[in-house]
Every structure is written in C-alpha cells, then in structure tokens.
Enzyme design. Structure first.
Site, PDB file in Angstrom:
ATOM      1  N   LYS A 191       0.817  -1.220   0.000  1.00  7.76           N
ATOM      2  CA  LYS A 191       0.000   0.000   0.000  1.00  7.76           C
ATOM      3  C   LYS A 191       0.848   1.265   0.000  1.00  7.76           C
ATOM      4  O   LYS A 191       0.484   2.248  -0.643  1.00  7.76           O
ATOM      5  CB  LYS A 191      -1.023  -0.007   1.139  1.00  7.76           C
ATOM      6  CG  LYS A 191      -0.452   0.212   2.503  1.00  7.76           C
ATOM      7  CD  LYS A 191      -1.539   0.243   3.549  1.00  7.76           C
ATOM      8  CE  LYS A 191      -0.996  -0.143   4.916  1.00  7.76           C
ATOM      9  NZ  LYS A 191       0.302   0.366   5.304  1.00  7.76           N
ATOM     10  N   ARG A 231      -6.016   3.550  11.329  1.00 10.60           N
ATOM     11  CA  ARG A 231      -5.761   2.129  11.560  1.00 10.60           C
ATOM     12  C   ARG A 231      -6.659   1.565  12.652  1.00 10.60           C
ATOM     13  O   ARG A 231      -6.569   0.374  12.950  1.00 10.60           O
ATOM     14  CB  ARG A 231      -4.304   1.932  11.976  1.00 10.60           C
ATOM     15  CG  ARG A 231      -3.372   1.499  10.848  1.00 10.60           C
ATOM     16  CD  ARG A 231      -1.961   1.496  11.397  1.00 10.60           C
ATOM     17  NE  ARG A 231      -1.084   0.577  10.758  1.00 10.60           N
ATOM     18  CZ  ARG A 231      -0.084   0.933   9.942  1.00 10.60           C
ATOM     19  NH1 ARG A 231       0.115   2.185   9.643  1.00 10.60           N
ATOM     20  NH2 ARG A 231       0.702   0.024   9.439  1.00 10.60           N
ATOM     21  N   ARG A 281      12.278  -7.800   3.115  1.00  7.58           N
ATOM     22  CA  ARG A 281      12.175  -6.376   2.788  1.00  7.58           C
ATOM     23  C   ARG A 281      13.353  -5.568   3.320  1.00  7.58           C
ATOM     24  O   ARG A 281      13.811  -5.784   4.440  1.00  7.58           O
ATOM     25  CB  ARG A 281      10.868  -5.829   3.369  1.00  7.58           C
ATOM     26  CG  ARG A 281      10.560  -4.429   2.915  1.00  7.58           C
ATOM     27  CD  ARG A 281       9.091  -4.188   2.934  1.00  7.58           C
ATOM     28  NE  ARG A 281       8.641  -3.710   4.239  1.00  7.58           N
ATOM     29  CZ  ARG A 281       7.465  -3.107   4.426  1.00  7.58           C
ATOM     30  NH1 ARG A 281       6.653  -2.927   3.410  1.00  7.58           N
ATOM     31  NH2 ARG A 281       7.101  -2.724   5.623  1.00  7.58           N
ATOM     32  N   ARG A 313      13.959  -2.986   8.678  1.00  4.54           N
ATOM     33  CA  ARG A 313      13.263  -2.270   9.753  1.00  4.54           C
ATOM     34  C   ARG A 313      13.017  -3.225  10.914  1.00  4.54           C
ATOM     35  O   ARG A 313      12.723  -4.394  10.687  1.00  4.54           O
ATOM     36  CB  ARG A 313      11.915  -1.746   9.237  1.00  4.54           C
ATOM     37  CG  ARG A 313      12.036  -0.434   8.502  1.00  4.54           C
ATOM     38  CD  ARG A 313      10.777  -0.036   7.769  1.00  4.54           C
ATOM     39  NE  ARG A 313       9.519  -0.396   8.420  1.00  4.54           N
ATOM     40  CZ  ARG A 313       8.316  -0.148   7.907  1.00  4.54           C
ATOM     41  NH1 ARG A 313       8.205   0.467   6.744  1.00  4.54           N
ATOM     42  NH2 ARG A 313       7.228  -0.521   8.539  1.00  4.54           N
ATOM     43  N   ARG A 357       2.287  -7.748  14.074  1.00  9.97           N
ATOM     44  CA  ARG A 357       1.649  -6.702  13.261  1.00  9.97           C
ATOM     45  C   ARG A 357       0.396  -7.243  12.576  1.00  9.97           C
ATOM     46  O   ARG A 357      -0.593  -6.536  12.406  1.00  9.97           O
ATOM     47  CB  ARG A 357       2.626  -6.170  12.208  1.00  9.97           C
ATOM     48  CG  ARG A 357       3.681  -5.267  12.815  1.00  9.97           C
ATOM     49  CD  ARG A 357       4.799  -4.963  11.845  1.00  9.97           C
ATOM     50  NE  ARG A 357       4.393  -4.072  10.771  1.00  9.97           N
ATOM     51  CZ  ARG A 357       5.039  -3.973   9.614  1.00  9.97           C
ATOM     52  NH1 ARG A 357       6.083  -4.724   9.364  1.00  9.97           N
ATOM     53  NH2 ARG A 357       4.632  -3.123   8.716  1.00  9.97           N
TER      54      ARG A 357
HETATM   55  P1  AMP Z   1       3.832   1.468   8.389  1.00  9.79           P
HETATM   56  O1  AMP Z   1       5.073   2.110   7.849  1.00  9.79           O
HETATM   57  O2  AMP Z   1       2.571   2.072   7.840  1.00  9.79           O
HETATM   58  O3  AMP Z   1       3.852  -0.033   8.273  1.00  9.79           O
HETATM   59  O4  AMP Z   1       3.814   1.782   9.968  1.00  9.79           O
HETATM   60  C1  AMP Z   1       4.834   1.331  10.810  1.00  9.79           C
HETATM   61  C2  AMP Z   1       4.416   1.367  12.268  1.00  9.79           C
HETATM   62  O5  AMP Z   1       4.089   2.727  12.655  1.00  9.79           O
HETATM   63  C3  AMP Z   1       3.174   0.583  12.630  1.00  9.79           C
HETATM   64  O6  AMP Z   1       3.460  -0.800  12.823  1.00  9.79           O
HETATM   65  C4  AMP Z   1       2.754   1.277  13.923  1.00  9.79           C
HETATM   66  O7  AMP Z   1       3.602   0.896  15.011  1.00  9.79           O
HETATM   67  C5  AMP Z   1       3.022   2.734  13.605  1.00  9.79           C
HETATM   68  N1  AMP Z   1       1.865   3.385  12.966  1.00  9.79           N
HETATM   69  C6  AMP Z   1       1.760   3.796  11.670  1.00  9.79           C
HETATM   70  N2  AMP Z   1       0.547   4.317  11.419  1.00  9.79           N
HETATM   71  C7  AMP Z   1      -0.144   4.238  12.587  1.00  9.79           C
HETATM   72  C8  AMP Z   1      -1.475   4.585  12.982  1.00  9.79           C
HETATM   73  N3  AMP Z   1      -2.363   5.106  12.130  1.00  9.79           N
HETATM   74  N4  AMP Z   1      -1.835   4.338  14.265  1.00  9.79           N
HETATM   75  C9  AMP Z   1      -0.973   3.821  15.156  1.00  9.79           C
HETATM   76  N5  AMP Z   1       0.274   3.446  14.850  1.00  9.79           N
HETATM   77  C10 AMP Z   1       0.698   3.647  13.579  1.00  9.79           C
END
Ligand code: AMP
Length: 212
Positions: free
Chosen positions: A21, A95, A129, A162, A173
């Site tokens: 995404k 989320r 990744r 990461r 996750r």
């Molecule tokens: P992403 O890069 O979108 O996979 O986000 C990485 C991490 O950031 C997630 O696993 C959460 O720990 C945190 N995170 C990102 N977006 C949100 C959100 N909308 N609400 C809470 N935590 C978030």
C-alpha cells in the site's frame, strides 16, 4: 477517470502490512499530484529526530504495536489540514475505528482503496524487505534487489531491515491488523474499492487507477 487529474481527491489506502500500500499510495499521489501522507514515515521521522512524539512512539514501532490514537490523530489532523486544497492519499491512517471516527470530524473522504493480499504471500514478502535509511525507498532481497547490495539505487543511502520487519514482529503486526484495522473495511462500506494486490507493481497500479 477523465477529470480526476484536476480534482483534489481525498483517498485512504488500507491493507495489511506488506500489501504494497505504501508503494502504491506514493505512485498514485505522484500521478494525481496529491500529497502523500504516510503515518509510518511521519513517525519514523519523529523517532530519527528524537522528538517527544518520537521517544513515545519508538517502542510501539519496534514491537509491531499501534502508537496510541491520540498521538497519531493530532499529527494526522495537521497533515490533512495542510493538504486539504491539494488533496491527499492517506497511507497507514486511520488504523483503528477510533482514528476513523476522529478523521471523519476533520475531513470527508472520497474513496478507500483496500489492497487485499493473502497472509502467506505477505509473510514471504516482508521477510526479505529492505528499506533505505535516507529516502525510505523499499527493496526486496529476491523480488526487487538493489543494483548494489546494501545501497539504495535512488539516493545511495544505506539499506536496512526495519525492526518491525523482523519475523516475530511481523506476526504481531498481523494480529494487530486483523483485530484493529481490518474492521475498517466494514466501517467504510460503500466507499471501499477492493483491489487484488497480488501480481506485479504495475498490474496492481492499473487496477487502482481503474477504480478511481
Ligand atoms: P507502516 O510504515 O505504515 O507499516 O507503519 C509502521 C508502524 O508505525 C506501525 O506498525 C505502527 O507501530 C506505527 N503506525 C503507523 N501508522 C499508525 C497509525 N495510524 N496508528 C498507530 N500506529 C501507527
């Protein structure tokens, strides 16, 4: 499709971790001149700069848990207000249902792109990744290797895994996604465009464009 180029669309990209995404949201934002608002990128930047928010968020990201709603809501509201005229692609926000309810008080949304990929496929993708420390570009050891091992093709930055792409964290996750985020598919109901997220990047991109 015609006319969309001039319309400041307000989109949400929803999907499990590793569904692609982020990559698709970036491409769509570029194509339609929309702001790309990635909550994950915003949080990683805060952590890098060791801000108060960054210090609070750090352990949640490391453990694959969601940062508290109130923290991300504030940042999302700021980013959305800044981009209201231009239009935006929200990537990784909301989320939770609480975040979605908060967002509905800040802005309307035109469409929610839900990228659907089976879980087994995702575990395969995420375990290889690599991300660039400098520009955030994403690679995969097997499917999209960089030209030179460990070095970003785009900016020459260092590539790394990461913390939240490590196996134990991926499982966590997923649990969080299934219990907190997936219910948003029902929440957004008629606004959802369900996209088959398997196949090549361009194939998926075409499916998304057709749905807009
Ligand atoms: P992403 O890069 O979108 O996979 O986000 C990485 C991490 O950031 C997630 O696993 C959460 O720990 C945190 N995170 C990102 N977006 C949100 C959100 N909308 N609400 C809470 N935590 C978030």
């Amino acid at each position: 499709m015609k006319g969309c180029l001039y319309k400041p669309m307000k989109l949400i990209f929803l999907g499990p971790p590793g569904s692609g995404k982020g990559t698709q949201a970036k491409m769509i934002a570029e194509k339609f001149s929309l702001a790309h608002i990635s909550m994950g990128d915003i949080l990683r930047q805060e952590i890098k700069e060791a801000t108060e928010v960054g210090k609070e968020a750090s352990s949640y990201l490391k453990n694959g848990l969601l940062v508290p709603d109130d923290v991300v809501n504030k940042m999302a509201a700021k980013a959305v207000e800044r981009s209201a005229e231009k239009g935006f692609v929200l990537d990784g926000y909301p989320r939770t249902k609480y975040q979605a309810e908060f967002l509905s008080k800040v802005t309307g949304i035109d469409k929610v792109i839900y990228i659907d990929v089976p879980q087994e496929e995702i575990v395969k993708r995420l375990t290889g990744r690599l991300s660039c420390r400098k520009c955030g570009a994403v690679y995969h050891v097997e499917h999209k290797p960089p030209k030179k091992a460990g070095v970003c093709d785009v900016c020459g930055g260092e590539l790394y895994t990461r913390d939240d792409d490590k196996k134990e964290t991926i499982v966590k996750r997923f649990e969080v996604y299934n219990s907190e985020t997936k219910p948003l598919v029902d929440y957004y109901g008629g606004k959802i465009a369900k996209i088959n997220g398997t196949g090549g990047l361009n194939e998926v991109l075409e499916r998304i464009k057709t749905s807009l």
